[in-house]
Scaffold this active site. Structure first.
Site, PDB file in Angstrom:
ATOM      1  N   HIS A  64      42.204  31.735  57.148  1.00  0.00           N
ATOM      2  CA  HIS A  64      41.497  32.770  56.494  1.00  0.00           C
ATOM      3  C   HIS A  64      41.702  32.279  54.899  1.00  0.00           C
ATOM      4  O   HIS A  64      42.721  31.711  54.633  1.00  0.00           O
ATOM      5  CB  HIS A  64      42.599  34.216  56.574  1.00  0.00           C
ATOM      6  N   GLU A  66      43.047  33.793  52.237  1.00  0.00           N
ATOM      7  CA  GLU A  66      44.116  33.787  51.739  1.00  0.00           C
ATOM      8  C   GLU A  66      45.319  32.943  51.843  1.00  0.00           C
ATOM      9  O   GLU A  66      45.924  32.395  51.426  1.00  0.00           O
ATOM     10  CB  GLU A  66      44.940  35.156  51.859  1.00  0.00           C
ATOM     11  N   CYS A  97      47.866  37.826  56.756  1.00  0.00           N
ATOM     12  CA  CYS A  97      47.647  37.241  55.297  1.00  0.00           C
ATOM     13  C   CYS A  97      48.561  38.009  54.303  1.00  0.00           C
ATOM     14  O   CYS A  97      49.096  37.458  53.667  1.00  0.00           O
ATOM     15  CB  CYS A  97      46.203  37.526  54.849  1.00  0.00           C
TER      16      CYS A  97
END
Length: 161
Positions: A64, A66, A97
């Protein structure tokens, strides 16, 4: 195949500039067939990392935006303690995240669009301000929300066609 970007050490970015960079990352993600989410880490007013989702490309469920931005920021700063870092994200972080952001001690999180389905920074959960945790994060929502929401909407509409 991730990439790291940083601005010159003398260039100070505003919150708006940082979110604009996160939106640019989100647009790159969409072009690559990834869910259009971008993240930018800023330390002392300077961009230290800028990433977008790479799950499809890398076959990595943890890729992801992040998590990748936090990893790059830690590598660039030489520490996992990111107390002075501000993270700008186009979509409210999920539990994974939010956990990574929390455990890295990020000081401030700014996200554009809330995620009522998986958001863990105020919508579905609030890991960033849970009194049972030993750290909390200053969270702000809504910066350039219309632009981020439009990107997500266009992406998911295109998939359904």
């Amino acid at each position: 195949m991730g990439h790291q970007k940083s601005t010159s050490d003398k260039e100070v970015v505003s919150d708006r500039d940082a979110m604009e960079l996160a939106l640019a990352e989100a647009r790159l993600a969409a072009l690559e067939g990834e869910i259009p989410v971008g993240a930018v880490a800023v330390f002392a007013g300077t961009v230290v990392s800028s990433r977008h989702n790479e799950r499809e490309h890398s076959s990595d469920p943890t890729a992801h935006a992040e998590v990748l931005a936090v990893r790059d920021a830690a590598a660039k700063l030489g520490t996992w303690h990111l107390e002075g870092v501000e993270l700008f994200v186009t979509l409210e972080p999920c539990p994974m995240c939010a956990g990574a952001i929390l455990l890295s001690r990020v000081r401030r999180l700014v996200y554009a669009v809330a995620d009522p389905k998986t958001g863990a920074c105020g919508s579905l959960y609030n890991l960033c301000d849970d009194p049972r945790m030993n750290h909390s994060i200053d969270v702000h929502q809504g910066l350039l929300a219309d632009e981020a929401a439009g990107l997500l909407s266009r992406f998911f509409t295109g998939i359904r066609i």
